[in-house]
Design an enzyme around this catalytic site. Structure first.
Site, PDB file in Angstrom:
ATOM      1  N   LYS A  68       0.986  -0.942   0.027  1.00  0.00           N
ATOM      2  CA  LYS A  68       0.048   0.465   0.021  1.00  0.00           C
ATOM      3  C   LYS A  68       0.634   1.167   0.500  1.00  0.00           C
ATOM      4  O   LYS A  68       2.441   0.971   0.083  1.00  0.00           O
ATOM      5  CB  LYS A  68      -0.926   0.072   1.137  1.00  0.00           C
ATOM      6  CG  LYS A  68      -0.738  -0.152   2.475  1.00  0.00           C
ATOM      7  CD  LYS A  68      -0.702  -0.624   3.944  1.00  0.00           C
ATOM      8  CE  LYS A  68      -0.279  -0.469   4.940  1.00  0.00           C
ATOM      9  NZ  LYS A  68      -0.789  -0.609   6.313  1.00  0.00           N
ATOM     10  N   TYR A  95      17.190  29.687   8.331  1.00  0.00           N
ATOM     11  CA  TYR A  95      15.286  30.530   8.426  1.00  0.00           C
ATOM     12  C   TYR A  95      15.556  30.054  10.480  1.00  0.00           C
ATOM     13  O   TYR A  95      15.510  29.334  10.806  1.00  0.00           O
ATOM     14  CB  TYR A  95      14.637  29.477   7.788  1.00  0.00           C
ATOM     15  CG  TYR A  95      14.387  29.676   6.545  1.00  0.00           C
ATOM     16  CD1 TYR A  95      13.754  31.350   6.045  1.00  0.00           C
ATOM     17  CD2 TYR A  95      14.411  29.018   5.712  1.00  0.00           C
ATOM     18  CE1 TYR A  95      13.421  31.251   4.654  1.00  0.00           C
ATOM     19  CE2 TYR A  95      13.513  29.391   4.324  1.00  0.00           C
ATOM     20  CZ  TYR A  95      13.492  30.329   3.733  1.00  0.00           C
ATOM     21  OH  TYR A  95      13.198  30.724   2.317  1.00  0.00           O
TER      22      TYR A  95
HETATM   23  C1  LIG Z   1       0.176  -1.864   6.466  1.00  0.00           C
HETATM   24  C2  LIG Z   1      -0.484  -2.712   7.386  1.00  0.00           C
HETATM   25  C3  LIG Z   1      -0.014  -4.272   7.698  1.00  0.00           C
HETATM   26  C4  LIG Z   1       2.336  -3.759   6.907  1.00  0.00           C
HETATM   27  O1  LIG Z   1       2.511  -3.532   8.590  1.00  0.00           O
HETATM   28  P1  LIG Z   1       3.609  -3.400   8.784  1.00  0.00           P
HETATM   29  O2  LIG Z   1       3.838  -3.021  10.213  1.00  0.00           O
HETATM   30  O3  LIG Z   1       4.385  -2.555   7.984  1.00  0.00           O
HETATM   31  O4  LIG Z   1       3.996  -4.804   8.222  1.00  0.00           O
HETATM   32  C5  LIG Z   1      -0.143  -5.267   7.784  1.00  0.00           C
HETATM   33  N1  LIG Z   1      -1.672  -5.629   7.975  1.00  0.00           N
HETATM   34  C6  LIG Z   1      -2.366  -4.335   8.057  1.00  0.00           C
HETATM   35  C7  LIG Z   1      -4.211  -4.727   8.428  1.00  0.00           C
HETATM   36  C8  LIG Z   1      -1.864  -2.818   7.286  1.00  0.00           C
HETATM   37  O5  LIG Z   1      -2.999  -2.192   6.987  1.00  0.00           O
END
Ligand SMILES: *Cc1c(COP(=O)(O)O)cnc(C)c1O
Length: 356
Positions: free
Chosen positions: A35, A252
């Site tokens: 994702k 800045y």
């Molecule tokens: C994002 C996500 C993961 C992966 O989690 P990590 O900590 O990046 O390994 C697994 N399961 C769900 C439901 C998620 O939303």
């Protein structure tokens, strides 16, 4: 000369990290979580490099369709399921797997017309209190899913809130085990932290995300210490050098007051590139492979590093902001955040270069 900032993405590091996930969870199928544009590394690039995964998890139908269009044949799970009933037709046409976490989603599967049946991941809220059915509701939910013509197979799923903490898994694991005991259905629980730390969570499908990118899911421990390789290295160059005297101020707000004569390197990278503005003086960076520190505030397109002890460094010197040789976890700590956020925030304007 073009602006020297680029993100180097290593396909072999991604493949290496996937192999490590497999090794740590033997017997489980690996659902690679890609994702958020593959945690900032590029959705299609990551899917290709992780082609040996047993499945992929994304958020939206659009991401899933982009993967199918590239020829991805493995299961693709929509982590929050359908956002509206109108997405169901696409899910059926492209054999997407769905999380089902709400009454509305359940109803949509029960009331839709004839068509292909789908794999569903029934999400149970075991204590994170974000998405999912309460454990007490599970018998009714499973019964309804079993009776829905649009459902082919049910996997029972939950997500851990504290898998990165010692003992953080136990309360949720107990609730999950208790609620799911009556069913002979596949299970999916583990994110990266659970995959790495607790074999009890492995089940049929593990869902690693961050570890595939070479980043540790545990605070205070870098990915390299776990045998992971960073998949993204953010590199740039020094584009100007300033010699400053004691009492002058840098950047800045003039927040950094120069304590003694110093040489500063101005680096082509700023918060508009996704570098965190909250990384203050002292945040580590590598110049020509040697460790130094940020000085003053990060600005939109530039930041400053200390070259005082690196006399041979100058305009054109290579700078590593994070990645190989400098864990993104360290930069994240300096900026009061986590590696996940820095990777995901890589700005579209940063050029991406594929490396082996
Ligand atoms: C994002 C996500 C993961 C992966 O989690 P990590 O900590 O990046 O390994 C697994 N399961 C769900 C439901 C998620 O939303």
């Amino acid at each position: 000369m073009t602006r020297p900032l680029e993100a180097r993405i290593s396909a072999s590091a991604l493949a290496h990290n996937l192999a490590l996930a497999r090794q740590r969870a033997p017997g489980a199928r690996v659902m690679a979580v890609i994702k958020a544009n593959g945690y900032g590394h590029g959705l299609l690039r990551v899917a290709q490099a992780l082609g040996a995964a047993d499945g992929f998890a994304v958020l939206t139908v659009d991401e899933a369709l982009a993967l199918r269009a590239q020829g991805v044949a493995q299961p693709i799970l929509l982590l929050e399921g359908l956002f509206s009933g109108t997405e169901l037709a696409a899910a059926r046409a492209h054999a997407l797997s769905l999380v089902v976490h709400s009454a509305a989603q359940l109803e949509a599967l029960e009331t839709c017309g004839p068509g292909a049946a789908l794999e569903v991941f029934c999400k149970i809220n075991t204590g994170m209190n974000r998405l999912g059915f309460m454990p007490e509701a599970l018998p009714g939910v499973v019964k309804r899913l079993t009776g829905a013509a649009a459902v082919k197979r049910i996997t029972l799923m939950t997500h851990f809130a504290c898998a990165d903490e010692a003992g953080g898994i136990d309360p949720q694991l107990e609730r999950f085990a208790h609620a799911t005991a009556p069913y002979r259905l596949p299970r999916s629980l583990a994110n990266s932290a659970a995959l790495m730390s607790d074999p009890r969570t492995h089940g049929e499908w593990v869902r690693p995300g961050i570890m595939l990118y070479g980043v540790s899911p545990f605070a205070g421990r870098a990915g390299v210490e776990l045998g992971l390789r960073p998949a993204m290295t953010l590199v740039s160059r020094v584009i100007a050098v300033q010699a400053v005297q004691a009492g002058e101020r840098v950047g800045y707000g003039g927040s950094f007051e120069v304590p003694h004569a110093m040489r500063l390197g101005v680096v082509a990278c700023g918060y508009a590139d996704g570098y965190p503005r909250h990384a203050g003086t002292g945040t580590p960076a590598l110049v020509d492979g040697r460790r130094t520190r940020l000085i003053g505030r990060v600005s939109m397109d530039m930041l400053c590093v200390d070259l005082t002890d690196l006399p041979s460094a100058g305009v054109g010197s290579a700078v590593t902001l994070w990645g190989e040789g400098l864990p993104v976890e360290e930069v994240a700590v300096a900026a009061g955040t986590i590696g996940y956020e820095l990777l995901c925030a890589l700005a579209p304007r940063v050029g991406v270069v594929d490396v082996s």
